[in-house]
Design an enzyme around this catalytic site. Structure first.
Site, PDB file in Angstrom:
ATOM      1  N   SER A   1       0.731  -1.222   0.174  1.00  0.00           N
ATOM      2  CA  SER A   1       0.095   0.138   0.006  1.00  0.00           C
ATOM      3  C   SER A   1       0.881   1.439   0.076  1.00  0.00           C
ATOM      4  O   SER A   1       2.136   1.003  -0.031  1.00  0.00           O
ATOM      5  CB  SER A   1      -0.859  -0.031   1.109  1.00  0.00           C
ATOM      6  OG  SER A   1      -0.190   0.367   2.636  1.00  0.00           O
ATOM      7  N   GLU A   2       0.263   2.385   0.083  1.00  0.00           N
ATOM      8  CA  GLU A   2       0.779   3.763   0.190  1.00  0.00           C
ATOM      9  C   GLU A   2       1.758   3.908   1.183  1.00  0.00           C
ATOM     10  O   GLU A   2       2.696   4.608   1.354  1.00  0.00           O
ATOM     11  CB  GLU A   2      -0.160   4.755   0.179  1.00  0.00           C
ATOM     12  CG  GLU A   2       0.228   6.358   0.166  1.00  0.00           C
ATOM     13  CD  GLU A   2      -0.761   6.980   0.468  1.00  0.00           C
ATOM     14  OE1 GLU A   2      -1.040   7.657   1.468  1.00  0.00           O
ATOM     15  OE2 GLU A   2      -1.280   7.704  -0.602  1.00  0.00           O
ATOM     16  N   LEU A   3       1.538   3.064   2.600  1.00  0.00           N
ATOM     17  CA  LEU A   3       2.397   3.104   3.772  1.00  0.00           C
ATOM     18  C   LEU A   3       3.817   2.663   3.401  1.00  0.00           C
ATOM     19  O   LEU A   3       4.463   3.053   4.080  1.00  0.00           O
ATOM     20  CB  LEU A   3       1.657   2.425   4.785  1.00  0.00           C
ATOM     21  CG  LEU A   3       0.209   2.935   5.302  1.00  0.00           C
ATOM     22  CD1 LEU A   3      -0.285   1.770   6.228  1.00  0.00           C
ATOM     23  CD2 LEU A   3       0.363   4.259   5.898  1.00  0.00           C
TER      24      LEU A   3
END
Length: 481
Positions: free
Chosen positions: A92-94
């Site tokens: 994900s973006e994390l």
């Protein structure tokens, strides 16, 4: 050798369900215009491919499970779900490392609540919902396991509940029907919690996310500040009520629905649970008032909320109780180990084991005073079988030993005393936050070395599956024959 085909089949089914669950956060991200929906769709595709492949290649050639296969299936299922549940977190973006993603996923599925994510307030909405869903699925999973699997495996005295759950209870005739009925009650309680949170002032998104983690006694929040983000007495008291609801044996809800509403108050576990919570909350509130930390009303609210959160293994925080003074910190540390009732979503040692140890201790004292007397320990007005008492004593020993080994290993990795000891306690008890400035209620596990995160992940699995379910597979004799 153990035939692993039925094990692979069941794990394949569970992975297929997990893949379907991934579509929910994908839809959330898609609706809200966040590009991480692609990550969830891709992760779901990989997960369902593996799951269906396992189903198709193992669906024939076996007839039933035996005990050893059940042990492997239980541990393998939880570890595999944690691994595939980590895929959206890793990509994900994390941009979490695989270590951090697996730690977060294991913390979710075991309803521990420890986190490595900083900046939850601005995290992608799909990720926030996925974390809550992992805990929600883990919560219903542990309830079903405690009712249908652990009593059969005779893990840590859980055989005490085998007859109670299915024969004497007479709620529903088959284990599958009992599990389905409990799942329905679990869903209704979640909906009730979401509506209550929304009415009291949370946004719809926050209400749904916290409803799932509250009833699962998981503790993941959508806010870095956890429940201290909402300095609203109504929300804090509502959360306290929901956490207690998740700590009660779910079989008792079935009894209530089937016309025996007083069964819950007559159950020894529930009475002990409420007595310990009320006593600890009152002591904490009195201490906070005496020290001038809060006014009386706020002391009662924060004392009750954090006592309930820690003892049930939820891990929410309405305040940083690490700043309340040594007495409060020691009390919270003790409460970490107690846990809730067997057959609930909670963790820790469990109330019924303390009841059995207490009953055995009383008998021993009476025998010392009257050597020729005949004394029998009772649990819920029934004699405690010797086999159950021995299982519980063994569980206490292995629990203490496992905690000590985890703490020592964390110390060897360079963690300070408070972090190592509380980290071991919070992992094996599936509580969430530890103590101290690093992993306390106001901290995260981000700064810990990767080796410590893998060890804590193992500790979470160990505690969630009642120790012996995992440890038995390290015995060479388990795999022979």
């Amino acid at each position: 050798m153990i035939d692993l085909r039925p094990v692979a089949f069941v794990i394949g089914v569970l992975l297929s369900i997990l893949a379907a669950a991934m579509l929910v956060p994908a839809a959330v991200d898609l609706v809200l215009g966040h590009r991480d929906w692609e990550v969830f769709v891709a992760s779901a595709a990989v997960t369902v491919f593996v799951g269906v492949s396992m189903i198709l290649t193992t669906r024939t050639g076996w007839a039933s499970f035996n005990i050893r296969q059940a042990f492997v299936m239980t541990t393998g299922a939880w570890a595999t779900i944690a691994l595939f549940g980590a895929l959206p977190l890793a990509f994900s973006e994390l941009d979490l490392s695989m270590t951090d993603a697996f730690f977060e996923s294991m913390s979710g599925i075991t309803t521990t609540g420890s986190t490595v994510i900083v900046g939850l307030d601005n995290a992608p909405p799909g990720i926030l919902i996925w974390r809550s869903m992992l805990q929600w699925l883990g919560g219903i999973g542990i309830v079903v396991m405690a009712i249908a699997i652990l009593p059969i495996l005779r893990v840590g005295g859980m055989q005490l509940f085998r007859v109670e759950a299915f024969d004497a209870d007479k709620v529903l005739p088959r284990a599958a029907q009992v599990a389905a009925a409990i799942a329905g009650i679990y869903l209704l309680l979640t909906v009730f919690a979401a509506v209550l949170y929304y009415i009291l002032g949370m946004t719809g998104f926050d209400a749904i996310a916290h409803a799932m983690t509250s009833i699962a006694t998981g503790g993941f929040s959508t806010r870095d500040a956890s429940f201290s983000y909402w300095d609203t007495p109504g929300i804090h008291w509502a959360a306290s009520l929901i956490m207690i609801a998740g700590s009660v044996p779910f079989v008792l809800y079935l009894r209530a629905v089937r016309g025996n509403p007083l069964a819950m108050l007559r159950d020894g576990q529930v009475r002990w649970l409420l007595a310990i919570l009320v006593t600890a909350a009152a002591i904490t509130a009195a201490f906070l008032t005496y020290k001038g930390v809060y006014a009386t009303a706020d002391a009662a609210r924060h004392g009750a909320f954090n006592v309930i959160s820690v003892m049930t293994g939820t891990g929410y925080a309405s305040a940083d109780f690490g700043q309340w003074g040594g007495f409060a910190v020691v009390l919270m540390f003790i409460l970490m180990f107690i846990g809730g009732c067997a057959g609930s979503t909670t963790c820790g040692i469990k109330i019924f084991r303390f009841q059995i140890v207490y009953a055995e201790a009383r008998v021993q004292i009476r025998r010392l005073m009257q050597p020729n007397g005949v004394f029998i320990p009772y649990y819920n007005n029934r004699p405690i079988p010797d086999q159950v008492a021995q299982s519980v004593m063994g569980f206490f020993f292995v629990y203490t030993l496992s905690f000590a080994v985890l703490a020592l290993c964390l110390g060897l990795m360079g963690l300070d005393f408070i972090t190592a000891v509380s980290g071991a306690a919070t992992a094996i008890s599936n509580v969430g936050p530890g103590l101290g400035p690093v992993i306390g209620p106001a901290g995260t596990f981000t700064s810990l070395p990767d080796a410590a995160k893998w060890l804590l992940s193992f500790g979470m699995l160990l505690g969630r599956l009642e120790l012996f379910t995992v440890l038995v597979m390290f015995a060479p004799s388990f795999w022979k024959g």
